[in-house]
Scaffold this motif. Structure first.
Motif, PDB file in Angstrom:
ATOM      1  N   GLU A  72       4.530   6.916   6.512  1.00 26.61           N
ATOM      2  CA  GLU A  72       3.765   6.795   8.100  1.00 26.61           C
ATOM      3  C   GLU A  72       3.818   4.940   7.238  1.00 26.61           C
ATOM      4  OE1 GLU A  72       0.063   8.144   7.649  1.00 26.61           O
ATOM      5  OE2 GLU A  72       1.049  10.704   7.670  1.00 26.61           O
ATOM      6  N   LEU A  73       3.476   4.595   5.698  1.00 27.86           N
ATOM      7  CA  LEU A  73       3.330   3.276   6.012  1.00 27.86           C
ATOM      8  C   LEU A  73       4.307   2.111   5.942  1.00 27.86           C
ATOM      9  CD1 LEU A  73       0.337   3.508   3.407  1.00 27.86           C
ATOM     10  CD2 LEU A  73       0.003   2.954   5.714  1.00 27.86           C
TER      11      LEU A  73
ATOM     12  N   PHE B  17       3.837   5.973  -2.751  1.00 25.28           N
ATOM     13  CA  PHE B  17       4.992   6.561  -2.779  1.00 25.28           C
ATOM     14  C   PHE B  17       4.475   6.595  -4.521  1.00 25.28           C
ATOM     15  CE2 PHE B  17       9.121   6.479  -5.525  1.00 25.28           C
ATOM     16  CZ  PHE B  17       9.332   7.147  -4.349  1.00 25.28           C
ATOM     17  N   LYS B  18       4.014   6.083  -5.472  1.00 25.21           N
ATOM     18  CA  LYS B  18       4.288   5.725  -7.057  1.00 25.21           C
ATOM     19  C   LYS B  18       3.163   6.954  -6.926  1.00 25.21           C
ATOM     20  CE  LYS B  18       4.451   1.007  -8.289  1.00 25.21           C
ATOM     21  NZ  LYS B  18       3.150   0.454  -8.070  1.00 25.21           N
ATOM     22  N   LYS B  19       2.338   7.577  -6.493  1.00 25.27           N
ATOM     23  CA  LYS B  19       1.930   9.195  -7.044  1.00 25.27           C
ATOM     24  C   LYS B  19       2.148  10.283  -6.403  1.00 25.27           C
ATOM     25  CE  LYS B  19      -2.779   5.987  -6.719  1.00 25.27           C
ATOM     26  NZ  LYS B  19      -3.899   5.728  -5.373  1.00 25.27           N
ATOM     27  N   GLN B  20       3.939  10.318  -5.781  1.00 24.58           N
ATOM     28  CA  GLN B  20       4.532  11.037  -5.107  1.00 24.58           C
ATOM     29  C   GLN B  20       3.336  11.155  -3.489  1.00 24.58           C
ATOM     30  OE1 GLN B  20       4.417  13.934  -7.926  1.00 24.58           O
ATOM     31  NE2 GLN B  20       6.217  12.859  -8.467  1.00 24.58           N
ATOM     32  N   GLN B  21       3.241  10.868  -2.639  1.00 21.90           N
ATOM     33  CA  GLN B  21       2.815  10.852  -1.540  1.00 21.90           C
ATOM     34  C   GLN B  21       3.427  10.468  -0.703  1.00 21.90           C
ATOM     35  OE1 GLN B  21      -1.084   9.176  -1.849  1.00 21.90           O
ATOM     36  NE2 GLN B  21      -2.487  10.653  -3.093  1.00 21.90           N
ATOM     37  N   TYR B  22       4.277  11.223  -0.761  1.00 18.37           N
ATOM     38  CA  TYR B  22       5.533  10.609  -0.460  1.00 18.37           C
ATOM     39  C   TYR B  22       5.038  10.026   1.777  1.00 18.37           C
ATOM     40  CZ  TYR B  22       8.305  11.204  -4.332  1.00 18.37           C
ATOM     41  OH  TYR B  22       8.312  11.010  -5.158  1.00 18.37           O
TER      42      TYR B  22
ATOM     43  N   TYR C 219      13.154  -0.735   5.282  1.00 19.16           N
ATOM     44  CA  TYR C 219      13.701   0.367   5.846  1.00 19.16           C
ATOM     45  C   TYR C 219      14.552   1.013   4.298  1.00 19.16           C
ATOM     46  CZ  TYR C 219      13.869  -1.240  10.526  1.00 19.16           C
ATOM     47  OH  TYR C 219      13.534  -1.588  11.934  1.00 19.16           O
ATOM     48  N   GLY C 220      14.778   0.338   3.073  1.00 16.52           N
ATOM     49  CA  GLY C 220      14.899   0.783   1.765  1.00 16.52           C
ATOM     50  C   GLY C 220      14.074   1.608   1.213  1.00 16.52           C
ATOM     51  N   ASN C 221      13.011   1.562   1.327  1.00 16.65           N
ATOM     52  CA  ASN C 221      11.811   1.450   0.704  1.00 16.65           C
ATOM     53  C   ASN C 221      11.380   2.902   1.457  1.00 16.65           C
ATOM     54  OD1 ASN C 221      11.834  -0.185  -0.904  1.00 16.65           O
ATOM     55  ND2 ASN C 221       9.493  -0.474  -0.686  1.00 16.65           N
TER      56      ASN C 221
ATOM     57  N   GLU D  74       0.706  -1.146   0.497  1.00 18.04           N
ATOM     58  CA  GLU D  74       0.144   0.340  -0.314  1.00 18.04           C
ATOM     59  C   GLU D  74       0.782   1.505  -0.284  1.00 18.04           C
ATOM     60  OE1 GLU D  74      -3.673   2.102   2.860  1.00 18.04           O
ATOM     61  OE2 GLU D  74      -2.805   0.052   3.604  1.00 18.04           O
ATOM     62  N   ALA D  75       1.820   1.298   0.272  1.00 20.72           N
ATOM     63  CA  ALA D  75       3.314   2.255   0.410  1.00 20.72           C
ATOM     64  C   ALA D  75       3.655   2.390  -1.083  1.00 20.72           C
ATOM     65  CB  ALA D  75       4.100   2.149   1.954  1.00 20.72           C
ATOM     66  N   ASN D  76       3.807   1.753  -1.095  1.00 14.46           N
ATOM     67  CA  ASN D  76       4.448   1.585  -2.893  1.00 14.46           C
ATOM     68  C   ASN D  76       3.003   2.844  -3.497  1.00 14.46           C
ATOM     69  OD1 ASN D  76       6.333   0.502  -1.595  1.00 14.46           O
ATOM     70  ND2 ASN D  76       6.182  -1.866  -2.585  1.00 14.46           N
ATOM     71  N   GLU D  77       2.009   2.217  -3.748  1.00 16.23           N
ATOM     72  CA  GLU D  77       1.093   2.596  -4.432  1.00 16.23           C
ATOM     73  C   GLU D  77       1.497   4.247  -4.027  1.00 16.23           C
ATOM     74  OE1 GLU D  77      -0.397   1.243  -6.492  1.00 16.23           O
ATOM     75  OE2 GLU D  77       0.800  -0.192  -6.275  1.00 16.23           O
TER      76      GLU D  77
END
Length: 482
Positions: free
Chosen positions: A33-34, A23-28, A49-51, A18-21
């Motif tokens: 948080e996720l 991130f793709k939308k630039q909602q950093y 940790y890398g993400n 979910e966090a990756n999605e």
């Protein structure tokens, strides 16, 4: 290490996805948080940790990014992206040799990894270039760049139709013409550009490190935050709030350049107004008025593209003389970054700080340029990896010790263009709307009057600009580390 249950591991993986999605939308911020929630469920997985490290890089929290990348490598030394993330953080902090070491590690362990080899080679070039520049600087330290400029050799051609200094001086008419000239995407003649830089250096050298600014009762005063090369938004500020003048004074609080691709236009307009109204136009140094930042984030490349490498070096000399802070009516302190790692700093300590240099990694000058406020109390390591984070008690104690009412600082993007924290004692103002054409934030400036100094906030949206992308002149190596 405590065992992670199968259920917790499965849920952590779902949250990471979910966090990756986001991130793709630039909602950093939401992605961070996720990723954090995933780590709370499973703190043994390097990729979480890398993400999060990459998300921190996107929000310029380079200290946190470095910490997460190191943690990922602690968990899994074969996690190649961890080295990439850590190298990016080191690069962003100007620690090029440490970045090089990470790429050397990857290159040795994965000799067939072409991507790693390319990044190692490019990073190596940067380190060699910096070492070469330092060697030249030692050899040539007897003569400043300003002393090497020969204006007489810079002949103004007959077909030049742009604005010109009048008897070598900045005038109101020159400034009006200059702004229109820049709006039309035209260039100021190099003779006039160099003359402005030589004159502004002389003027700045006469100023104190901490400038005391008197604001008479009933007189309006405006404080602006970061501009970051967004020239057309700077013009919009003047449209909304009036041009600088003896009756409409301004203070611009650092980070005039970098990232935005009209930094040259911004800085010459600001320096022009400083020369025209020396007692009614003020400029504080930001963390981006430094060599390392300018090399990486576009200003140096832009100056070289529009003028010369020599002019980029002259800008470095000029920036070294910018004041580090301003005190309004002995009641409000304005600096770019924030407060200090010790409780004993006074205004006199700031006045005594040697500023004619590149920002050090610790101490008063560093913290004035780099520190950030945080919720809660006390101090914490900087999320940026430079300076500190300071809580409401630190702010209150500093104000009490120095008989001040509140501080104004900039340095951080805010969705509304400003933020009031620490019980009204700490105000952040950021004047570059839709920062880097991606953040969607408003810009803001503060107006006040000399009597009560009560801050009033004006917010505004970004205005259109010509199709030149932010970071167009940034060091090409940055794209390798994204």
């Amino acid at each position: 290490m405590p065992q992670v249950t199968e259920e917790a591991a499965k849920r952590a993986e779902e949250i990471k996805n979910e966090a990756n999605e986001h991130f793709k939308k630039q909602q950093y911020e939401r992605a961070i948080e996720l990723y954090t929630a995933a780590i709370e469920l499973d703190d043994n997985t390097a990729i979480y940790y890398g993400n999060r490290s990459l998300a921190y890089l996107r929000t310029e929290c380079f200290g946190y990014a470095l910490e997460d990348a190191s943690k990922a490598l602690e968990l899994d030394k074969s996690y190649v992206k961890g080295y990439y993330r850590r190298a990016s953080a080191y690069m962003s902090l100007g620690k090029f040799k440490l970045a090089l070491k990470d790429y050397e590690t990857v290159s040795k362990t994965r000799p067939n990894d072409r991507d790693a080899r390319l990044k190692f080679q490019e990073c190596q070039k940067v380190v060699k270039m910096i070492m070469f520049q330092k060697a030249i600087a030692v050899e040539e330290n007897t003569k400043t760049v300003a002393q090497s400029i020969d204006l007489r050799s810079m002949v103004i051609e007959d077909d030049y139709e742009g604005p010109g200094l009048e008897e070598g001086m900045v005038t109101e008419n020159f400034m009006l013409e200059l702004m229109e000239h820049y709006k039309a995407q035209k260039k100021l003649h190099r003779h006039h550009a160099y003359k402005i830089l030589l004159d502004i250096k002389k003027q700045l050298m006469k100023l104190a490190t901490l400038v005391d600014v008197p604001i008479p009762d009933g007189t309006k005063f405006t404080v602006c935050g970061d501009i970051h090369g967004q020239f057309y938004d700077l013009m919009n500020i003047f449209k909304l709030n009036g041009l600088p003048s003896t009756t409409n004074p301004y203070l611009f609080n650092g980070d005039f350049v970098d990232r935005g691709s009209f930094s040259v236009e911004c800085i010459f307009v600001l320096f022009g107004f400083k020369l025209l109204y020396p007692d009614h136009f003020f400029m504080s140094r930001g963390n981006h008025e430094s060599v390392t930042m300018n090399q990486m984030y576009g200003f140096q490349g832009e100056v070289k593209a529009k003028y010369t490498a020599q002019m980029a070096d002259l800008f470095t000399e000029v920036y070294n003389w910018l004041p580090l802070a301003h005190c309004l009516n002995s009641r409000v302190l304005v600096m770019h970054g924030g407060l200090f790692s010790t409780d004993d700093v006074t205004l006199d300590d700031i006045r005594k700080t040697e500023r004619n240099r590149q920002p050090p990694e610790t101490g008063i000058m560093c913290e004035l340029l780099w520190s950030d406020p945080m919720p809660g109390k006390g101090r914490a390591p900087s999320k940026r990896g430079v300076g500190i984070q300071f809580g409401s008690d630190i702010t209150w104690n500093f104000l009490e010790k120095n008989n001040l009412e509140y501080i104004i600082r900039s340095h951080e993007v805010k969705s509304e263009g400003y933020e009031v924290t620490h019980g009204g004692n700490c105000i952040t103002v950021f004047s570059a709307p839709n920062y880097c054409d991606t953040m969607g934030n408003k810009g803001a400036f503060i107006t006040m009057t000399g009597g009560d100094l009560k801050p009033k906030f004006t917010t505004y949206e970004a205005v259109p600009h010509p199709p030149v992308k932010p970071m167009a002149y940034a060091n090409s190596i940055l794209s390798l580390f994204s």
